[in-house]
Design an enzyme around this catalytic site. Structure first.
Site, mmCIF file in Angstrom:
data_model
loop_
_atom_site.group_PDB
_atom_site.id
_atom_site.type_symbol
_atom_site.label_atom_id
_atom_site.label_comp_id
_atom_site.label_asym_id
_atom_site.label_seq_id
_atom_site.Cartn_x
_atom_site.Cartn_y
_atom_site.Cartn_z
ATOM 1 N N GLU A 197 43.380 25.701 54.930
ATOM 2 C CA GLU A 197 42.672 25.966 55.713
ATOM 3 C C GLU A 197 41.330 26.226 57.071
ATOM 4 O OE1 GLU A 197 42.648 29.621 53.745
ATOM 5 O OE2 GLU A 197 44.921 29.845 53.073
ATOM 6 N N GLU A 384 51.231 28.553 49.481
ATOM 7 C CA GLU A 384 50.472 30.138 49.167
ATOM 8 C C GLU A 384 50.938 30.890 49.320
ATOM 9 O OE1 GLU A 384 46.279 30.411 49.549
ATOM 10 O OE2 GLU A 384 45.665 28.277 48.954
HETATM 11 C C1 FCB Z 1 43.655 31.966 50.751
HETATM 12 C C2 FCB Z 1 42.638 30.582 50.146
HETATM 13 C C3 FCB Z 1 42.183 30.983 48.670
HETATM 14 C C4 FCB Z 1 42.929 32.736 47.803
HETATM 15 C C5 FCB Z 1 43.708 33.119 48.555
HETATM 16 C C6 FCB Z 1 44.286 35.118 48.139
HETATM 17 O O1 FCB Z 1 43.029 32.097 51.444
HETATM 18 O O2 FCB Z 1 42.842 29.369 50.639
HETATM 19 O O3 FCB Z 1 41.627 30.263 48.696
HETATM 20 O O4 FCB Z 1 41.419 33.242 48.236
HETATM 21 O O5 FCB Z 1 42.988 33.598 50.533
#
Ligand code: FCB
Length: 478
Positions: A197, A384
């Site tokens: 990110e 994620e």
């Molecule tokens: C993302 C991050 C991860 C976590 C989630 C909820 O932005 O990559 O580390 O904090 O959000």
């Protein structure tokens, strides 16, 4: 006249039907057309975590300080002054955590390596004890049949690096670190992600100051920080390939997920354009090997300074693109030169426990589709996806997180749509295996499918863990 609520109406209707001797149609998922809820064979199911959020053990095994150690210890920077000093204590409890993974039946685990455990000063002498720790974790995974997907940088930048991401030298240091780790661990790891990110460790860290190191720099400097971030990624890809030729290399990116307000041609086209524009300095640039003209025009004199060779490295071919998907950004077609407009969330728009986790499960479908239609990557992973919820332990010792199950189930139904339509989505990593240190929100937001009692470090599977186990077992939405 008595008013009846809609719920009461349902009951009345059912009772009336029963009285009339008409049985209500029975619904069984097995009656759905075959393949309707199934994921493709070989689909990778996993969970994700990140080093600083779970490990603790910040002074152990020769680890150096990271910018998050420094930042979280400054007053007023995190919720309640929380820090990752202990977190989930996974540094000591990793075997227990591998058992949690095994009980879920996942085939894969996305974890990150803490750069300051490997190079306590960011560069120079590697720290054998740090490397050995990860070898132990990886061996434990292997013995339990779980494939590691390793992120090399999930925000815990060594504090000793002068200027952090403001310095070009940090990008070069990252490449050295990435190459070293790839060489040392290539016998245990095949899948590497460079960075996690960009916007979070550049914009949120150097522009708005919400994340470590908490700076608020002007636009030109922020653009340079962004450039160093994507340069680190590109040089990292090259270094990994040079040191681990068999490795599959990608990244984990939270590109803005642009969802058409209506699924018609004009709005879908607008969402595609928006995807490219909204990710201009990051995913767009590295998948195209050049900054988009519109971005350079818009930034003018503030555009980043680029050295010869940078763009070639930045545009290095990837084996997969990892997408972190949480919430939609709705867009519609617009007359402007850009061809799209973002539609703001009305005050009534629903979200999960974190105000930024807006509910809009079709976003995961559009994330995959837009990226595939624009850039045609060889493979996509959801690196994620998950949500925070206001979990409580009931008197019976259970965590009935039906809201998280609702969120996840609906996202998976939409991901299944992408797979069924033939987009090359190869796997899914649920964020997160367990509750953990949620950055500036400290321990106030729980994203895990295992509850962690932060006083005792006891882990308890939530309802969502039970649900996810069934998804994995059936390779289908349940
Ligand atoms: C993302 C991050 C991860 C976590 C989630 C909820 O932005 O990559 O580390 O904090 O959000």
């Amino acid at each position: 006249m008595t008013e009846i609520t809609r719920r009461q109406f349902g009951k009345v209707a059912a009772a009336t039907a029963a009285l009339a001797g008409v049985s209500l149609p029975e619904f069984s998922p097995a009656q759905l057309p075959p393949g309707n809820r199934q994921f493709p064979p070989g689909f990778v199911w996993g969970c994700a975590t990140a080093a600083y959020q779970i490990e603790g053990g910040v002074h152990e095994g020769g680890r150096g300080a990271s910018v998050w150690d420094v930042f979280s210890h400054k007053p007023g920077k995190t919720f309640n002054g929380d820090t990752g000093d202990v977190a989930d204590d996974s540094y000591h409890r990793y075997k227990e955590d591998v058992q949690l993974l095994k009980n879920l039946g996942v085939g894969a685990y996305r974890m990150s390596i803490a750069w300051p455990r490997i190079f306590p000063n960011g560069t120079g002498q590697p720290n054998q004890a740090g490397l050995d720790y990860y070898k132990r974790v990886l061996d434990e995974l292997q013995q339990n049949g779980i494939t590691p997907y390793v992120t090399l940088f999930h925000w815990d930048l060594p504090a000793a690096l002068p200027g952090g991401w403001q310095s070009r030298a940090t990008a070069l240091a990252f490449a050295d670190y990435a190459g070293y780790v790839a060489r040392q661990l290539s016998d245990r790891v095949r899948h590497f992600m460079t960075t996690n990110e960009f916007a979070c460790f550049t914009d949120l860290s150097y522009q708005t100051g919400q994340f470590a190191p908490g700076l608020r720099l002007p636009a030109a400097q922020v653009n340079q920080v962004r450039h160093h971030g994507i340069l680190a990624h590109g040089l990292g890809v090259q270094a990994i390939r040079a040191n681990a030729p068999a490795a599959e290399v990608g990244l984990a990116e939270n590109a803005t997920v642009c969802v058409p307000v209506i699924e018609d041609r004009a709005n879908m086209e607008a969402a595609r354009r928006a995807t490219r524009e909204e990710s201009a300095p990051f995913l767009t640039t590295l998948l195209e090997g050049a900054y988009p003209d519109s971005y350079l025009r818009r930034e003018g004199a503030n555009a980043p300074h680029v050295e010869p060779g940078d763009m070639k490295a930045i545009g290095s071919r990837l084996d997969f693109v990892g997408l972190n998907v949480y919430a939609p950004t709705y867009v519609r077609a617009d007359e402007s030169a850009r061809g799209y407009a973002k539609v703001p969330y009305p005050a009534s728009y629903p979200h999960m426990a974190s105000p930024w986790v807006y509910l809009g499960p079709e976003c995961i479908y559009w994330a995959v589709r837009n990226v595939c239609e624009i850039w045609n990557p060889r493979a996509v992973f959801i690196t994620e996806n998950g949500c925070s919820a206001a979990d409580v332990v009931t008197a019976a010792g259970r965590i009935e997180d039906i809201d998280r199950v609702m969120y996840l189930r609906n996202h998976l139904a939409n991901l299944q749509r992408a797979a069924a339509e033939g987009f090359p989505v190869k796997g899914y990593f649920l964020w997160s295996l367990l509750d953990n240190f949620e950055w500036a929100d400290g321990y106030s937001k729980r994203f895990g499918i295992h509850y962690v009692d932060f006083k005792t470090e006891r882990r308890i599977p939530k309802l969502s863990a039970e649900w996810y186990r069934k998804v994995i077992a059936g390779n289908a939405v349940v």
